[in-house]
Design a protein around this motif. Structure first.
Motif, mmCIF file in Angstrom:
data_model
loop_
_atom_site.group_PDB
_atom_site.id
_atom_site.type_symbol
_atom_site.label_atom_id
_atom_site.label_comp_id
_atom_site.label_asym_id
_atom_site.label_seq_id
_atom_site.Cartn_x
_atom_site.Cartn_y
_atom_site.Cartn_z
ATOM 1 N N PHE A 90 55.375 68.078 41.768
ATOM 2 C CA PHE A 90 56.744 68.108 41.467
ATOM 3 C C PHE A 90 57.185 67.026 42.307
ATOM 4 O O PHE A 90 57.968 65.940 41.646
ATOM 5 C CB PHE A 90 57.469 69.246 41.470
ATOM 6 C CG PHE A 90 58.880 69.199 41.295
ATOM 7 C CD1 PHE A 90 59.343 69.826 40.146
ATOM 8 C CD2 PHE A 90 59.855 68.836 42.224
ATOM 9 C CE1 PHE A 90 60.632 69.512 39.927
ATOM 10 C CE2 PHE A 90 61.301 68.532 41.852
ATOM 11 C CZ PHE A 90 61.595 68.955 40.898
ATOM 12 N N GLU A 91 56.966 67.043 43.648
ATOM 13 C CA GLU A 91 57.631 66.051 44.472
ATOM 14 C C GLU A 91 57.199 64.620 44.564
ATOM 15 O O GLU A 91 57.988 63.776 44.588
ATOM 16 C CB GLU A 91 57.479 66.658 46.142
ATOM 17 C CG GLU A 91 58.094 67.672 46.505
ATOM 18 C CD GLU A 91 59.923 67.584 46.241
ATOM 19 O OE1 GLU A 91 60.237 66.505 46.297
ATOM 20 O OE2 GLU A 91 60.417 68.662 45.951
ATOM 21 N N ASN A 92 55.792 64.593 44.155
ATOM 22 C CA ASN A 92 55.166 63.134 43.754
ATOM 23 C C ASN A 92 55.919 62.762 42.509
ATOM 24 O O ASN A 92 56.312 61.443 42.730
ATOM 25 C CB ASN A 92 53.794 63.382 43.496
ATOM 26 C CG ASN A 92 52.992 63.325 44.665
ATOM 27 O OD1 ASN A 92 52.754 62.186 45.162
ATOM 28 N ND2 ASN A 92 52.348 64.257 45.185
ATOM 29 N N LEU B 92 63.106 58.969 41.640
ATOM 30 C CA LEU B 92 64.340 59.501 41.353
ATOM 31 C C LEU B 92 65.172 59.762 42.687
ATOM 32 O O LEU B 92 66.228 59.343 42.649
ATOM 33 C CB LEU B 92 64.407 60.845 40.499
ATOM 34 C CG LEU B 92 63.871 60.590 39.081
ATOM 35 C CD1 LEU B 92 63.984 61.903 38.287
ATOM 36 C CD2 LEU B 92 64.662 59.316 38.404
ATOM 37 N N ARG B 93 64.431 60.295 43.523
ATOM 38 C CA ARG B 93 65.064 60.457 45.006
ATOM 39 C C ARG B 93 65.108 59.363 45.615
ATOM 40 O O ARG B 93 66.337 59.113 46.363
ATOM 41 C CB ARG B 93 64.096 61.367 45.803
ATOM 42 C CG ARG B 93 63.715 62.760 45.286
ATOM 43 C CD ARG B 93 63.275 63.765 46.217
ATOM 44 N NE ARG B 93 62.858 65.019 45.768
ATOM 45 C CZ ARG B 93 63.653 66.114 45.404
ATOM 46 N NH1 ARG B 93 64.712 65.800 45.242
ATOM 47 N NH2 ARG B 93 63.094 67.200 44.802
ATOM 48 N N ILE B 94 64.570 58.277 45.446
ATOM 49 C CA ILE B 94 64.624 56.973 46.254
ATOM 50 C C ILE B 94 65.892 56.278 45.576
ATOM 51 O O ILE B 94 66.634 55.448 46.216
ATOM 52 C CB ILE B 94 63.275 55.919 45.953
ATOM 53 C CG1 ILE B 94 62.151 56.750 46.914
ATOM 54 C CG2 ILE B 94 63.723 54.550 46.465
ATOM 55 C CD1 ILE B 94 61.169 55.891 46.810
ATOM 56 N N ALA B 95 66.063 56.511 44.273
ATOM 57 C CA ALA B 95 67.165 55.953 43.600
ATOM 58 C C ALA B 95 68.569 56.845 43.714
ATOM 59 O O ALA B 95 69.630 56.303 43.246
ATOM 60 C CB ALA B 95 66.791 55.952 42.009
ATOM 61 N N GLY B 96 68.306 57.683 44.344
ATOM 62 C CA GLY B 96 69.738 58.437 44.847
ATOM 63 C C GLY B 96 69.960 59.457 43.538
ATOM 64 O O GLY B 96 71.302 59.579 43.480
ATOM 65 N N VAL C 194 62.237 66.138 35.893
ATOM 66 C CA VAL C 194 60.957 66.251 36.319
ATOM 67 C C VAL C 194 60.138 67.284 35.682
ATOM 68 O O VAL C 194 59.185 67.240 35.293
ATOM 69 C CB VAL C 194 60.591 66.557 38.162
ATOM 70 C CG1 VAL C 194 59.527 66.861 38.244
ATOM 71 C CG2 VAL C 194 61.036 65.000 38.517
ATOM 72 N N ARG C 195 60.920 68.550 35.602
ATOM 73 C CA ARG C 195 60.398 69.672 34.919
ATOM 74 C C ARG C 195 60.043 69.349 33.315
ATOM 75 O O ARG C 195 59.014 69.590 33.036
ATOM 76 C CB ARG C 195 61.322 70.861 35.145
ATOM 77 C CG ARG C 195 61.478 71.395 36.294
ATOM 78 C CD ARG C 195 62.258 72.664 36.153
ATOM 79 N NE ARG C 195 62.212 73.300 37.767
ATOM 80 C CZ ARG C 195 61.227 74.077 38.226
ATOM 81 N NH1 ARG C 195 60.058 74.177 37.522
ATOM 82 N NH2 ARG C 195 61.166 74.500 39.445
ATOM 83 N N ALA D 80 51.557 72.560 42.858
ATOM 84 C CA ALA D 80 50.056 72.380 43.299
ATOM 85 C C ALA D 80 50.136 70.876 44.139
ATOM 86 O O ALA D 80 50.675 70.170 43.927
ATOM 87 C CB ALA D 80 49.325 72.258 42.286
ATOM 88 N N LEU D 81 49.490 70.856 45.229
ATOM 89 C CA LEU D 81 49.174 69.827 46.119
ATOM 90 C C LEU D 81 48.088 68.699 45.161
ATOM 91 O O LEU D 81 47.074 69.424 44.837
ATOM 92 C CB LEU D 81 48.695 70.149 47.380
ATOM 93 C CG LEU D 81 49.720 70.769 48.484
ATOM 94 C CD1 LEU D 81 49.171 71.030 49.556
ATOM 95 C CD2 LEU D 81 51.133 70.013 48.405
ATOM 96 N N PRO D 82 48.186 67.425 45.388
ATOM 97 C CA PRO D 82 47.172 66.888 44.403
ATOM 98 C C PRO D 82 45.751 67.152 44.818
ATOM 99 O O PRO D 82 45.020 67.161 43.943
ATOM 100 C CB PRO D 82 47.549 65.375 45.103
ATOM 101 C CG PRO D 82 48.900 65.633 45.305
ATOM 102 C CD PRO D 82 49.327 66.727 45.953
#
Length: 249
Positions: free
Chosen positions: A115-117, A122-126, A136-137, A151-153
């Motif tokens: 999810f965070e990857n 989007l987070r960088i774009a604010g 994302v979902r 899950a982690l990669p």
């Protein structure tokens, strides 16, 4: 010259200009042989092209030029109407924000969840957090990863990692999407679904270049082609629709 596909895309203010322009571009690494030789092609905003060629033909090297990881050894390259040789470091950083890249080796951040990857652009774009979560979902559901959000990669299969990388590349609706063998680690059903995702993104205005050596898969959704062989590029129109297999959702 490679012609555009379909009607002009209204979302582009500069639709009368070439988004990608290569003029007599040659690339070599250090003192090695030429990987690309005198490549010339023009791609318009809103187009979709397959970049075809056998493994080792230079597809990844051409993509590296287009996402500014390499500079031409000779010739001229322009992106978004800008000569890349004249770009400052800040200009390059700003242009890269408009480019989504699906890397062949994924390049996921190992300590961040799937999810965070995907959320990272989007987070960088604010973007607001509520918008980040919903987008994302939705996209992870689309690529079949709804059960792998946390899950982690390193715990994911190669095909799952590839889908995370694709979701991350397209989540911000980039102006230019460059995909290097994006269906190489997934089964045929998922590969067709991903092609459909790329087509829909293209229909919203994103210019797409998809590198692959799988010509039978490319034939399912015909688009104009750039073909690399021995460092040289040739252009071909899309196959006739009658020869193509339907693309399903």
């Amino acid at each position: 010259m490679v012609e555009s596909v379909g009607p002009p895309i209204p979302a582009f203010a500069n639709r009368g200009r070439f988004l990608i322009r290569l003029e007599e571009v040659t690339l070599r690494y250090g003192e090695g042989p030429e990987v690309l030789r005198r490549v010339s092609c023009h791609l318009e905003p809103g187009s979709f092209h397959y970049l075809l060629g056998a493994s080792g033909a230079g597809k990844s090297s051409l993509l590296k030029l287009l996402y500014l990881a390499q500079v031409p050894s000779e010739g001229r390259l322009s992106l978004f109407g800008r000569d890349v040789a004249q770009l400052t470091r800040r200009d390059r950083a700003l242009l890269r924000r408009r480019i989504g890249v699906v890397f062949q080796d994924f390049r996921l951040i190992a300590h961040l969840s799937a999810f965070e990857n995907v959320a990272l652009p989007l987070r960088i774009a604010g973007e607001p957090e509520a918008r980040v979560k919903s987008q994302v979902r939705e996209l992870m559901d689309w690529v079949g990863l709804e059960d792998a959000i946390d899950a982690l990669p390193p715990t994911l299969s190669g095909g799952q990692q590839q889908r995370v990388a694709i979701a991350r590349a397209v989540i911000g609706r980039p102006s230019l999407l460059l995909a290097d063998e994006p269906t190489g680690n997934v089964d045929d059903r998922i590969a067709v679904r991903l092609l459909y995702l790329f087509r829909e993104l293209n229909r919203t205005g994103t210019t797409v270049m998809l590198a692959t050596h799988n010509e039978s898969l490319a034939a399912r959704m015909p688009q104009p082609q750039l073909r690399l062989a021995s460092g040289l590029v040739s252009t071909e129109p899309a196959p006739t629709p009658a020869a193509a297999e339907p693309v399903g959702e």
